[in-house]
Design a protein around this motif. Structure first.
Motif, mmCIF file in Angstrom:
data_model
loop_
_atom_site.group_PDB
_atom_site.id
_atom_site.type_symbol
_atom_site.label_atom_id
_atom_site.label_comp_id
_atom_site.label_asym_id
_atom_site.label_seq_id
_atom_site.Cartn_x
_atom_site.Cartn_y
_atom_site.Cartn_z
ATOM 1 N N ILE A 33 0.817 -1.215 0.000
ATOM 2 C CA ILE A 33 0.000 0.000 0.000
ATOM 3 C C ILE A 33 0.847 1.260 0.000
ATOM 4 N N GLU A 34 1.885 1.280 0.800
ATOM 5 C CA GLU A 34 2.568 2.519 1.122
ATOM 6 C C GLU A 34 3.221 3.208 -0.068
ATOM 7 N N ASP A 35 3.798 2.448 -1.001
ATOM 8 C CA ASP A 35 4.554 3.057 -2.091
ATOM 9 C C ASP A 35 4.000 2.657 -3.446
ATOM 10 N N TYR A 36 3.528 3.647 -4.219
ATOM 11 C CA TYR A 36 3.105 3.359 -5.580
ATOM 12 C C TYR A 36 4.345 3.195 -6.439
ATOM 13 N N GLY A 37 4.432 2.094 -7.183
ATOM 14 C CA GLY A 37 5.597 1.857 -8.026
ATOM 15 C C GLY A 37 6.729 1.167 -7.296
ATOM 16 N N ILE A 38 6.556 0.913 -6.017
ATOM 17 C CA ILE A 38 7.531 0.162 -5.234
ATOM 18 C C ILE A 38 6.795 -1.019 -4.610
ATOM 19 N N ASP A 39 7.220 -2.232 -4.966
ATOM 20 C CA ASP A 39 6.524 -3.430 -4.489
ATOM 21 C C ASP A 39 7.060 -3.951 -3.170
ATOM 22 N N GLY A 52 20.360 -2.110 8.171
ATOM 23 C CA GLY A 52 19.575 -0.883 8.009
ATOM 24 C C GLY A 52 19.673 -0.305 6.610
ATOM 25 N N LYS A 53 20.476 -0.939 5.746
ATOM 26 C CA LYS A 53 20.593 -0.489 4.354
ATOM 27 C C LYS A 53 19.450 -1.116 3.548
ATOM 28 N N LEU A 54 18.601 -0.268 2.989
ATOM 29 C CA LEU A 54 17.413 -0.741 2.279
ATOM 30 C C LEU A 54 17.508 -0.468 0.789
ATOM 31 N N ILE A 55 16.876 -1.354 0.013
ATOM 32 C CA ILE A 55 16.732 -1.174 -1.430
ATOM 33 C C ILE A 55 15.255 -1.301 -1.757
ATOM 34 N N ALA A 56 14.744 -0.367 -2.555
ATOM 35 C CA ALA A 56 13.348 -0.423 -2.999
ATOM 36 C C ALA A 56 13.275 -1.234 -4.296
ATOM 37 N N LYS A 79 7.618 4.438 -18.159
ATOM 38 C CA LYS A 79 7.113 5.785 -18.378
ATOM 39 C C LYS A 79 8.018 6.802 -17.683
ATOM 40 N N THR A 80 8.025 8.007 -18.215
ATOM 41 C CA THR A 80 8.850 9.074 -17.639
ATOM 42 C C THR A 80 8.461 9.360 -16.198
ATOM 43 N N GLU A 81 7.135 9.300 -15.914
ATOM 44 C CA GLU A 81 6.662 9.576 -14.557
ATOM 45 C C GLU A 81 7.254 8.593 -13.550
ATOM 46 N N HIS A 82 7.330 7.311 -13.953
ATOM 47 C CA HIS A 82 7.894 6.307 -13.057
ATOM 48 C C HIS A 82 9.379 6.563 -12.826
ATOM 49 N N LEU A 83 10.098 6.910 -13.897
ATOM 50 C CA LEU A 83 11.533 7.149 -13.763
ATOM 51 C C LEU A 83 11.797 8.320 -12.822
ATOM 52 N N TYR A 85 9.931 9.384 -10.433
ATOM 53 C CA TYR A 85 9.603 8.969 -9.059
ATOM 54 C C TYR A 85 10.717 8.120 -8.469
ATOM 55 N N TRP A 86 11.225 7.156 -9.232
ATOM 56 C CA TRP A 86 12.271 6.261 -8.728
ATOM 57 C C TRP A 86 13.572 6.998 -8.495
ATOM 58 N N GLN A 87 13.923 7.924 -9.392
ATOM 59 C CA GLN A 87 15.184 8.640 -9.241
ATOM 60 C C GLN A 87 15.148 9.617 -8.066
ATOM 61 N N GLU A 88 13.957 10.088 -7.721
ATOM 62 C CA GLU A 88 13.824 11.003 -6.586
ATOM 63 C C GLU A 88 13.556 10.261 -5.281
ATOM 64 N N HIS A 89 13.397 8.940 -5.354
ATOM 65 C CA HIS A 89 13.096 8.149 -4.154
ATOM 66 C C HIS A 89 14.252 8.221 -3.166
ATOM 67 N N SER A 90 13.906 8.223 -1.874
ATOM 68 C CA SER A 90 14.944 8.330 -0.849
ATOM 69 C C SER A 90 15.792 7.063 -0.748
#
Length: 411
Positions: A33-39, A52-56, A79-83, A85-90
Motif C-alpha cells: 500500500i505505502e509506495d506506488y511503483g515500489i513493491d 539498516g541499508k534498504l533497497i526499494a 514511463k517518464t513519470e515512473h523514472l 519517481y524512482w530517481q527522486e526516491h529516498s
C-alpha cells in the motif's frame, strides 16, 4: 467474480523474489500500500546482522516482460513519470524481472548510468548475468548505499548543479533529532567532506566534463522534519566553496557564520515562527483531497470545452469571432477556480507532491484561457495567441497525467 490473471502473475513475482532474498538471508518487506511503483523493500544482512541499508524493488513478472532483449539482457521500458519517481526516491531503486517458469529473478539498478533515454520515454537493459543469487550478492550490497542514514541524519535528495566552470552539488538533509549547534556543524563538515568526492552526474555530458574531479561548490539544507522539507523551512543552510575555484565562477556568497576557512552556515532565526505559521495553514488529507477533487472536476469540464472549441477553430468549423466569444466566456469560470486553489490551505506532507502537480494543472488550465481575457486580447495577436493556447493545452494534458499518477500513489 473472475480472478485477475495480471494481479495473480504479479503476486507470484513478489512471492518468488521474496523467496530468493530469504535464501540469501536478507530481510524482505512487501509494500502493498505505502509506495506506488515500489513493491517491496529488501534490507541488507551482513554476518547475520541487519544493516539498516534498504533497497526499494519494482517487481515485474510474466512472459511479456521477457519478449524484448538484446545480446546483453532483457529490455525494460517504462514511463517518464515512473523514472522521475524512482530517481527522486529516498532509497536506491532496483527493477526486478521474475521468470515464474524458471524461478529466476533478474535485476538492474535504476540510475543515470544505466537508464537510456528513447524517443518516447526510456529503457533499462537488465543483464542476463545479474540474477538474484549468491553470485550477485556483493554487487547488490554495493548498490544498497544510495544515501547516508547514519550518525543521526539522512540525505533525502542530492542534485548535480554543475556547469562548465564549476562542479557543484546541492543536498537536502533530514536530521533524526534536534541537535546543538556544534553537533550540526560537525554533521555539515562530515557531509560536505563526503560529497566533495561524489561521482554523481545528472547526464553523460556533465560526467565527461567533470569525472574524477573533486567538487568545488556544495550547498546543504538541513531540516528537522518532512513537514519542514515540504515548506522549505530549513533549520540552517550551508555553503562550501573550494579556494581553488576561479573567481569568475564564484557563486553568490552566502551571508552567515564562517565556521572554517571555506564553509559558511546561515542559521534560520525565524525557524520556529515559520513552522508555527505553516502548521496553522495545513489541512487534513481528506479535507485537501475533497477540495482539490471538487475544483479539479469542474476545471476538467471547462477545459474540455476549450479544447473542443480550439479543435473546431483549427478545423475551420468555427469562425474566429465566435471562437473568441466562446473562449472569453470561459475565462472568468477558469479564473474563479484558479483563485480557489490558494484558499484550500497547505497540503499535508503526504500530499506535497500531489499539491505541486495540482497547482501545475490549474496554472496550465488558466494559461489556456488567459489570452482571451480583456488584457490578453489586447496583448497578443492572433498567431501568438494560437501558439500560446496550443502549448498550454499540451502542457495541461501532460500535467494532468502526472497528477493522476500522484493520486494513485497516495490512495
Amino acid at each position: 467474480m473472475k480472478a485477475d490473471s495480471n494481479s495473480r502473475t504479479g503476486r507470484i513475482g513478489v512471492a518468488g523474489t521474496n523467496l530468493l532474498f530469504e535464501k540469501l538471508g536478507w530481510i524482505f518487506r512487501e509494500q502493498p500500500i505505502e509506495d506506488y511503483g515500489i513493491d517491496a523493500h529488501v534490507e541488507v544482512v551482513e554476518s547475520n546482522t541487519a544493516t539498516g541499508k534498504l533497497i526499494a524493488l519494482q517487481i515485474k513478472s510474466g512472459k511479456s516482460w521477457f519478449k524484448e532483449k538484446t545480446t546483453e539482457g532483457f529490455v525494460f521500458r517504462g514511463k517518464t513519470e515512473h523514472l522521475e519517481y524512482w530517481q527522486e526516491h529516498s532509497l536506491p531503486v532496483m527493477v526486478v524481472l521474475y521468470d515464474d517458469e524458471e524461478e529466476i529473478a533478474y535485476w538492474q539498478a535504476v540510475n543515470s548510468s544505466n537508464v537510456q533515454k528513447t524517443n518516447k520515454a526510456w529503457k533499462l537493459i537488465i543483464p542476463f548475468e545479474q540474477q538474484i543469487n549468491i553470485l550477485s550478492l556483493k554487487k547488490i550490497q554495493e548498490f544498497s548505499r544510495k544515501l547516508t542514514a547514519t550518525n543521526g541524519y539522512t540525505i533525502l535528495s542530492f542534485r548535480d548543479l554543475s556547469h562548465g566552470g564549476a562542479k557543484r552539488y546541492s543536498a537536502n538533509i533530514l536530521l533524526s533529532k534536534e541537535y546543538a549547534k556544534p553537533d550540526m556543524i560537525e554533521i555539515v563538515r562530515k557531509i560536505t567532506a563526503e560529497l566533495k568526492s561524489s561521482e554523481y552526474y545528472r547526464n553523460n555530458e556533465v560526467k565527461l566534463h567533470w569525472k574524477g574531479k573533486e567538487a568545488q561548490v556544495i550547498w546543504l539544507f538541513l531540516y528537522l522534519s518532512l513537514d519542514d522539507v515540504s515548506s522549505a523551512n530549513w533549520i540552517c543552510r550551508t555553503e562550501w566553496i573550494s579556494k581553488k575555484l576561479s573567481p569568475k565562477f564564484l557563486p553568490t556568497k552566502l551571508d552567515g557564520e564562517q565556521i572554517d576557512d571555506e564553509i559558511v552556515i546561515d542559521w534560520n532565526k525565524s525557524y520556529g515562527e515559520l513552522a508555527t505559521i505553516f502548521d496553522s495553514f495545513k489541512v487534513t488529507k481528506e479535507a485537501y483531497l475533497d477540495s482539490m477533487n471538487c475544483i479539479l472536476s469542474n476545471t476538467k469540464l471547462i477545459v474540455d470545452k476549450t479544447i473542443e472549441f480550439t479543435d473546431m477553430f483549427n478545423r475551420k468549423q468555427l469562425i474566429e469571432a465566435n471562437y473568441l466569444d466562446r473562449m472569453s466566456q470561459l475565462y472568468p469560470e477558469i479564473e474563479k477556480l484558479y483563485l480557489q486553489v490558494d484558499r484550500i490551505g497547505s497540503a499535508p506532507t503526504e500530499c506535497s507532491d500531489l499539491s505541486q502537480r495540482f497547482q501545475g494543472v490549474m496554472a496550465f488550465a488558466h494559461n489556456i484561457v488567459l489570452p482571451f481575457s480583456e488584457k490578453g486580447l489586447e496583448t497578443w495577436e492572433r498567431s501568438n495567441r494560437n501558439y500560446l493556447v496550443g502549448q498550454a493545452i499540451k502542457n495541461y494534458q501532460k500535467e494532468l497525467l502526472r497528477l493522476e499518477f500522484e493520486l494513485e500513489k497516495i490512495h
